[in-house]
Enzyme design. Sequence first.
Site, mmCIF file in Angstrom:
data_model
loop_
_atom_site.group_PDB
_atom_site.id
_atom_site.type_symbol
_atom_site.label_atom_id
_atom_site.label_comp_id
_atom_site.label_asym_id
_atom_site.label_seq_id
_atom_site.Cartn_x
_atom_site.Cartn_y
_atom_site.Cartn_z
ATOM 1 N N CYS A 165 32.899 39.511 44.194
ATOM 2 C CA CYS A 165 32.296 38.358 43.526
ATOM 3 C C CYS A 165 33.385 37.419 43.005
ATOM 4 C CB CYS A 165 31.421 38.846 42.372
ATOM 5 S SG CYS A 165 30.648 37.533 41.438
ATOM 6 N N CYS B 90 32.733 35.742 39.727
ATOM 7 C CA CYS B 90 32.964 36.557 38.523
ATOM 8 C C CYS B 90 34.451 36.704 38.225
ATOM 9 C CB CYS B 90 32.420 37.969 38.681
ATOM 10 S SG CYS B 90 30.925 38.109 39.596
ATOM 11 N N ASP B 91 35.247 36.909 39.264
ATOM 12 C CA ASP B 91 36.616 37.386 39.049
ATOM 13 C C ASP B 91 37.732 36.400 39.408
ATOM 14 O OD1 ASP B 91 35.466 39.748 38.260
ATOM 15 O OD2 ASP B 91 35.654 40.710 40.212
#
Length: 325
Positions: free
Chosen positions: A135, A138-139
């Site tokens: 993801c 997200c990261d």
Amino acid sequence: MADVEDVIIIGSGPAGYTAALYTARANLRPLVIEGFAWGGLLQQTTDVENFPGYPNGIMGPEMMQELRDQAERFGTRFITDDATRVELSDGGVQTVWIGDEAHRAKAVVLATGAQHKKLGIPGEELLSGRGVSYCATCDAAFFKEHETIIVGGGDSAMEEAIFLAKFAAHVTVVHRRDEFRASPIMLDRARAVENIAFLTPFVPEEFVAGESGALGSMRVRHAESGELRELAATGAFVAIGHEPQSELFAGQVELDENGYVVTQGHSTRTTLAGVFAAGDLVDHTYRQAITAAGLGCKAALDAEWYLRDTPPDVTARPASETIEA
Ligand code: NAP
């Protein structure tokens, strides 16, 4: 039989919580087995800008909390644990286990969603969370000025690459074919980004740890010549699609060749009366929060009508408790 619920909902993404909201408002006192990691894939997202009603966007986890709160307000009960086994019946009592604890209901809504597909190559599991991620939204921020890789050739891979390129020094999109599954517009957008490069047709072979123990490189093999290369990277994002989380239901309701639960016509009815399915567990085409929520609403109404018109006989014993004569 004591303690037979009207409705149990398994899963807690937009589909599960919307099914809970509607069944709660129909006075069916739904029980949601929401999973230990409740909230579904949106828990891993940052801004959600395409859910109607949030003109300024909302963070994924905040949206899931609000959906949960809204379902709770009308009497939904939650168990924050994973369902471990189900015994689904055709028009009888539906049983869901959490370990040794059995919960029974007249109707059940399956809404366990989908998860990111894994490559299944050496090093992937070991380095997951240590450079290997599923993801970018997200990261990506953890990879400021890093050398990074995106694996995949679909729209997700392009979207992730474009987002990641805002943080990383370089992004190499590694895809196993020369042709891309991504839509032309997404591909053109990715190609226009200066620090995105493409490497095709290369197949990922292994994630290799660097000196720190986190990801150091990825080994790839040319799909035709077999040439091996080692790409130095401290971040690698696997964006090769999703797969439904349907293992729990395999062999009980009909699944298609990709593991998605099959529903009938425009309804959320599965092959078993009293068992309904919604969200990414059934939908591999749209896969949006809003479409999952819509399916959750349909499942709630289908369950409500089923309980009104053809309620099951709750005195029947589940098959596992029936002794053959
Ligand atoms: P997808 O379209 O199924 O693409 C998956 C990609 O991963 C394919 O290029 C596939 O290669 C590759 N792949 C699969 N398994 C692999 C493996 N084991 N090793 C290496 N490569 C592998 O999935 P997606 O990109 O997640 O998109 C899913 C749907 O959501 C699509 O309908 C898409 O249009 C939509 N979507 C839209 C947007 C947008 O419009 N903004 C964004 C994201 C997703 P092959 O091509 O060789 O099979």
